[in-house]
Design an enzyme around this catalytic site. Structure first.
Site, short mmCIF file in Angstrom:
data_model
loop_
_atom_site.label_atom_id
_atom_site.label_comp_id
_atom_site.label_asym_id
_atom_site.label_seq_id
_atom_site.Cartn_x
_atom_site.Cartn_y
_atom_site.Cartn_z
N GLU A 181 0.83 -1.21 0.00
CA GLU A 181 0.00 0.00 0.00
C GLU A 181 0.87 1.25 0.00
OE1 GLU A 181 -2.64 1.27 -0.63
OE2 GLU A 181 -4.40 0.35 0.25
N ASP A 219 -4.62 5.51 5.97
CA ASP A 219 -5.25 6.73 6.49
C ASP A 219 -6.09 6.31 7.70
OD1 ASP A 219 -6.54 9.30 6.45
OD2 ASP A 219 -5.92 9.44 4.37
#
Ligand code: PRP
Length: 183
Positions: A103, A107
């Site tokens: 990734e 978040d």
């Protein structure tokens, strides 16, 4: 694209291309040691992870395979809800495989938390995560990330795969987007 090409769109430079590559090299050395003698499957999450995947995969000195998923989070605007829809699934059978999800950024953590659970139900021998960036202050769920690059403040970051309205993914480094661009 260089920082100088979009200077007025940035408030801060966070990481240069060289700093990113040095961090990926560090992570690659750890992955090589941990997965020696195996052939892990790197699963890139489209589209942001394309640059991380390309550079991390080439940095690794052990054999790997690559596959890709595209997921979309149901939710309003920029807020993800934790409910994830698969837009493009893997082509690879995960039975007995050591999977490393690749990734660009974590978040809220909702996407990865769901994805790891989803892949774990497909018979993988192990599922770990490599993420170049993580925003600890934005976390809604804790995700156990074995290979983490940099922790960053809760700001709107772009570059090296990360976009705003599909722009800036081709910026070589990573910076903070100026509010005048998105407000
Ligand atoms: C970004 C990033 C992660 C996700 C992280 O993807 O690549 O997949 O958001 O957010 P979370 O931790 O809050 O779930 P995005 O949905 O922006 O799509 P993209 O990769 O195509 O830019």
């Amino acid at each position: 694209m260089e920082f100088s090409d979009i200077e007025s769109d940035l408030t801060e430079i966070l990481f240069t291309e060289d700093e990113i590559h040095a961090k990926l090299a560090e992570l690659a050395r750890r992955i090589e040691a941990d997965y020696a003698g195996t052939k892990p499957l790197l699963v890139g999450v489209l589209r942001g992870a394309v640059m991380v995947m390309a550079d991390l995969a080439r940095e690794l000195t052990i054999p790997i395979e690559m596959d890709w998923m595209a997921v979309s989070s149901y939710g309003s605007g920029t807020q993800s809800s934790g409910v994830v829809r698969i837009l493009k699934d893997l082509d690879t059978d995960l039975h007995g495989r050591h999977v490393i999800i690749v990734e660009d950024i974590i978040d809220s953590g909702l996407t990865l938390s769901w994805l790891r659970g989803n892949l774990a139900t497909r018979g993988a021998e192990s599922v770990e995560i490599v993420a170049l960036l993580r925003k600890p202050d934005a976390a809604k769920v804790e995700v156990d990330v074995k290979y983490e690059g940099f922790q960053i403040p809760n700001a709107f970051v772009i570059g090296y795969g990360l976009d705003y309205a599909e722009q800036y993914r081709n910026l070589r480094g990573i910076g903070v987007l100026a509010p005048h661009v998105y407000s």
